[in-house]
Scaffold this active site. Sequence first.
Site, PDB file in Angstrom:
ATOM      1  N   LYS A  77       0.824  -1.209   0.000  1.00 32.66           N
ATOM      2  CA  LYS A  77       0.000   0.000   0.000  1.00 32.66           C
ATOM      3  C   LYS A  77       0.861   1.263   0.000  1.00 32.66           C
ATOM      4  CE  LYS A  77      -2.533   0.510   3.663  1.00 32.66           C
ATOM      5  NZ  LYS A  77      -2.104   1.733   4.382  1.00 32.66           N
ATOM      6  N   ARG A 154     -10.732   2.283   8.926  1.00 24.75           N
ATOM      7  CA  ARG A 154     -10.344   0.883   8.836  1.00 24.75           C
ATOM      8  C   ARG A 154     -11.508  -0.067   9.070  1.00 24.75           C
ATOM      9  NH1 ARG A 154      -4.401   0.062  11.627  1.00 24.75           N
ATOM     10  NH2 ARG A 154      -3.283   1.653  10.433  1.00 24.75           N
ATOM     11  N   ARG A 188      12.157 -11.270   6.016  1.00 28.09           N
ATOM     12  CA  ARG A 188      12.817 -10.087   6.550  1.00 28.09           C
ATOM     13  C   ARG A 188      13.532 -10.418   7.869  1.00 28.09           C
ATOM     14  NH1 ARG A 188       8.875  -5.269   6.689  1.00 28.09           N
ATOM     15  NH2 ARG A 188       7.891  -6.499   8.334  1.00 28.09           N
ATOM     16  N   ARG A 221      12.155 -10.627  13.904  1.00 33.27           N
ATOM     17  CA  ARG A 221      11.198 -10.119  14.885  1.00 33.27           C
ATOM     18  C   ARG A 221      10.026 -11.073  15.009  1.00 33.27           C
ATOM     19  NH1 ARG A 221       9.198  -4.280  13.733  1.00 33.27           N
ATOM     20  NH2 ARG A 221       8.164  -5.481  12.079  1.00 33.27           N
ATOM     21  N   ARG A 232      -2.231 -11.393  11.792  1.00 31.60           N
ATOM     22  CA  ARG A 232      -2.533  -9.993  11.464  1.00 31.60           C
ATOM     23  C   ARG A 232      -3.387  -9.895  10.205  1.00 31.60           C
ATOM     24  NH1 ARG A 232       2.943  -9.000  12.331  1.00 31.60           N
ATOM     25  NH2 ARG A 232       3.296  -8.329  10.180  1.00 31.60           N
TER      26      ARG A 232
END
Length: 286
Positions: A77, A154, A188, A221, A232
């Site tokens: 996005k 949202r 990542r 992480r 999520r």
Amino acid sequence: MMQAFVSPAFRRTVVGKSSSLLHRRSPTTVVRSFASIYHADMEDLSHEETSSPSSTSSSSSSCAHSLLILGKPGGGKGTISGKILSDFPQFRHVSTGDQLRQHVRNETKLGLEAKKYMDEGCLVPDNVMIKMVMKDAVEAIKNGQSLLLDGFPRTMEQAVALDEQLDVDMVINLCIPNETIIERISDRWIHPASGRVYNYSYKPPKVTGMDDETGEPLVQRDDDKPESVLKRLNKYEEATRPLVQYYEEKGVIQTFRGTQSDVIYPEVQEWLGEQLAEDDVEANTI
């Protein structure tokens, strides 16, 4: 009119019908909406806001729009938004996350109000977030700009509340497969001491698992682990499904499907250009 066309690289789902465009207010009505809320909600937001809507430049009477961009976390996005702002400079980026941090950091009236909730571990109420959005809305329209909303609303409840003050007349919905996002984010890894970020998909370390400069181990992480990413994404879809339906019923949403921002964006660019050109024609005939 919104017309369907299909790219050979990916399939875009067209949401909304031609007749539903009647639900969209004209650009001049959007401008009047901005001005009408100026005294009601903006007068007490900051000492700097002293001029009235009558001081708005003549350029603000042209086409003004509120464009909302929706997309899953990690779904590109931000990349698409950046490209829109580059190609369509009439838009002003309104990132509610950035706004919130700035207001808190500057200890503005809104920032102090929001901080009370944040310090208690609570979500900032919708009415406070809407005031932040509308503060930028007034400033933008005075400068003859349109809005690119990023991060708010949202949920459907937030959208309904925002609609009482601001007409969102275009919505871009980026639909990226969960598998693509999970792979992208879980690749990542970071070097904690320096904050250097590596991604095994496109920016891998020279030695697997090691920082290029120090040779120290890289870590992942917890939020970047596949199970966390999927959680999520599921929460996002649960929250935004009614929101997408809400804008479908208004006839203002367009959904784009794909796996790469560089492939998706040309379709976004073409569609947005068509909508702006169409509304420019309508405004000039009023």
